[in-house]
Design an enzyme around this catalytic site. Structure first.
Site, PDB file in Angstrom:
ATOM      1  N   ASP A 201       2.568  -6.730   2.116  1.00 21.92           N
ATOM      2  CA  ASP A 201       1.385  -5.964   2.554  1.00 21.92           C
ATOM      3  C   ASP A 201       1.832  -4.736   3.353  1.00 21.92           C
ATOM      4  OD1 ASP A 201      -1.298  -5.370   2.658  1.00 21.92           O
ATOM      5  OD2 ASP A 201      -1.801  -6.852   4.180  1.00 21.92           O
TER       6      ASP A 201
ATOM      7  N   GLY B 185      -7.373   2.585   7.859  1.00 26.30           N
ATOM      8  CA  GLY B 185      -8.515   3.464   8.033  1.00 26.30           C
ATOM      9  C   GLY B 185      -9.716   2.770   8.651  1.00 26.30           C
TER      10      GLY B 185
ATOM     11  N   HIS C  71       0.867  -1.183   0.000  1.00 30.69           N
ATOM     12  CA  HIS C  71       0.000   0.000   0.000  1.00 30.69           C
ATOM     13  C   HIS C  71       0.905   1.235   0.000  1.00 30.69           C
ATOM     14  CE1 HIS C  71      -3.547  -2.464   0.434  1.00 30.69           C
ATOM     15  NE2 HIS C  71      -2.869  -3.192   1.303  1.00 30.69           N
TER      16      HIS C  71
ATOM     17  N   HIS D  56      -2.965 -13.309   1.372  1.00 30.68           N
ATOM     18  CA  HIS D  56      -3.231 -13.569   2.809  1.00 30.68           C
ATOM     19  C   HIS D  56      -3.656 -15.020   3.022  1.00 30.68           C
ATOM     20  CE1 HIS D  56      -3.307  -9.287   2.468  1.00 30.68           C
ATOM     21  NE2 HIS D  56      -4.596  -9.144   2.268  1.00 30.68           N
TER      22      HIS D  56
HETATM   23 ZN    ZN Z   1      -5.579  -7.375   1.877  1.00 33.19          ZN
END
Ligand code: ZN
Length: 394
Positions: free
Chosen positions: A289, A73, A67, A228
Site C-alpha cells: 500500500d 487526499g 499507489h 487490508h
Molecule cells: Zn485501500
C-alpha cells in the site's frame, strides 16, 4: 549480457539447494550445478559473474497494491501523497508492481496511472495497473472495464473497490457483483487474472458482498482479493472464513509497528496467525500500500499528522516473519513472489524457473538484508548501491 550468479542457496521459492543461475536477455536461461566458465568464453561473451557464496537467491518481489502515482487526499488537497520513485521499489527488492488508485479517482485518473506505470517500465521494472479506484460506478480509461482489461496490456484487473468504508460509494450488491463478473470475464478472454481488488474499511460489514457473490453466483472466490484484512479483529476473522472457502487474502504491510492500533495486526503477525488458523500458505500474499496515506502517532499514541505507506515495509515484514516468528524462508518468501504471481496469473513471474523473467533478489544469509537486486535482467542494486534510478532522481 549474460549474468552468472554462482554458489547461492536457491529458494525458488521452494528450496533447490546450492546452485548457479544463468540469466540471458531478461530471462532465466537455466539453473545448474557448478557452472564452469573458461577464460576464453569471457573473451567472446559479455558475462558478468556474481559470487553469491553465503547468500540466498529468491525471485524478485511482486507488490500488488501500490499507489504509484500518489494517493491520499482525505485531509484536503495538501494531504495528497507524491508519486513513487523507482529506487524506492527496487532497493526493497520489488521488481514487479501493480499500480492502483484509491480514494481520489477524480483528480487522479486511469490515464495518469497508466502513464506512471509506463514510466517505471521504461526506467527498468515490470508494471501492471488496475482500472478504477474506490468508486462505483468504475471510472474506466476506455468505455468499459472489459475494454480496459482486453485492450490495454497493462490493465489486469479492477480496484481498489472500497467496501465497508465511510469513504466508499455505498453502492449496491448488484453493482459490485456486476463489476466482479465483468472483470473476471474480460480476464478469461485476454489471458489475464481479471481480479477485483477489494479495499476493506473499518465498517461493520467486511466481506459481506464477497460472501454473497459466492452464495448467489457461479463466480469463485479467487476472483475477489480483499486487502487490508489485518486492519481490525472482525475483518481478520471473516477473512479466515473467506480463505477457507477458497479466497486469497492480501495483508497490508504498511502500518507503523511501533503504534499498532487496537485490533490491528502488523503483517508478519497476521501471517503467523493465519497459518496457525489453518489457512494454506498458498492463499496468502502481502502488499505494501506504498504511497497511501497513513496516520502518524506521537509517543503517547496520539495522531499528530499524516505519513505515507512505504515500499520498504513489504520485505521488512517478510524478514520479521522469518526472524521473529520462525516461519520458513520458503513460506515467507512465497507471499511476495509465487503466491502473488499465481493469484494474478502473472505467468513468468514469482518463481525461479527456466524461461521466467530475470527478476532476482540476493539476500545475505546472516542478517537477511538485501544485497543485490536484478530487474528485467539488469543489475538494479549491487552491494546495496542503487544502480538504476528514476529519470529525475539524483
Ligand atoms: Zn485501500
Amino acid at each position: 549480457m549474460i549474468i552468472l550468479i554462482k554458489n547461492g542457496e536457491i529458494y525458488a521459492p521452494k528450496y533447490l539447494g546450492k546452485k548457479d543461475i544463468i540469466l540471458e536477455n531478461n530471462k532465466i536461461a537455466g539453473i545448474y550445478e557448478n557452472v564452469k566458465i573458461s577464460p576464453d568464453m569471457l573473451n567472446f561473451f559479455d558475462v558478468k559473474v556474481i559470487n553469491a557464496e553465503g547468500k540466498i537467491i529468491v525471485p524478485g518481489f511482486i507488490d500488488p497494491h501500490v499507489h504509484i502515482n500518489g494517493g491520499g487526499g482525505e485531509g484536503s488537497f495538501r494531504t495528497r501523497t507524491p508519486e513513487i520513485n523507482i529506487s524506492e521499489l527496487l532497493s526493497n527488492g520489488i521488481t514487479t508492481v501493480v499500480g492502483c488508485l484509491g480514494t481520489d479517482g477524480f483528480c487522479r485518473d486511469g490515464k495518469e496511472l497508466f502513464a506512471k506505470a509506463k514510466a517505471l517500465d521504461e526506467e527498468g521494472m515490470t508494471t501492471y495497473i488496475n482500472t478504477g479506484s474506490y468508486q462505483i460506478p468504475v471510472k474506466t480509461i476506455t468505455d468499459s472495464i472489459t475494454n480496459d482489461i482486453m485492450l490495454i496490456d497493462k490493465v489486469i484487473g479492477v480496484g481498489e473497490i472500497a467496501l465497508s468504508d465511510h469513504r466508499s460509494s455505498q453502492a449496491s450488491y448488484f453493482e459490485f457483483k456486476s463489476i466482479v463478473a465483468e472483470a473476471k470475464n474480460a480476464g478469461l478472454l485476454s489471458g489475464k487474472g481479471g481480479i477485483t481488488n477489494v479495499h476493506l474499511g473499518d465498517g461493520k460489514r467486511p466481506l459481506h458482498y464477497l460472501f454473497k457473490v459466492l452464495e448467489e453466483t457461479e463466480i469463485s472466490a479467487k476472483y475477489m482479493i480483499p486487502t487490508h484484512i489485518n486492519r481490525n479483529e472482525e475483518t481478520f476473522k471473516r477473512s479466515i472464513e473467506y480463505a477457507k472457502v477458497g479466497g486469497n487474502l492480501d495483508i497490508t504491510t504498511s502500518n507503523d509497528p511501533e503504534h499498532v492500533l487496537k485490533g490491528e495486526r502488523r503483517a508478519s503477525d497476521a501471517l503467523k496467525d493465519l497459518l496457525d488458523a489453518g489457512v494454506p500458505i498458498e492463499r496468502i500474499q502481502f502488499s505494501s500500500d506504498a504511497q497511501g496515506s497513513l496516520p502518524v502517532f506521537n509517543d503517547l499514541g496520539k495522531v499528530i499528522g499524516i505519513g505515507i505507506g512505504s515500499a520498504s515495509s513489504l520485505y521488512r515484514e517478510v524478514r520479521h516473519a522469518i526472524l521473529e516468528h520462525k516461519i520458513s524462508i520458503e513460506d515467507a518468501i512465497s507471499v511476495v513472489t509465487a503466491n502473488t504471481a499465481e493469484h494474478y496469473r502473472m505467468l513468468k513471474k514469482g518463481k525461479l524457473e527456466t524461461g521466467n523473467d530475470a527478476d532476482i533478489v540476493v539476500i545475505d544469509t546472516k542478517d537477511l538484508n538485501i544485497c543485490h537486486v536484478i530487474a528485467k535482467g539488469r543489475v538494479a542494486v549491487f552491494d546495496q548501491k542503487q544502480l538504476i534510478k528514476g529519470t529525475f532522481e539524483k
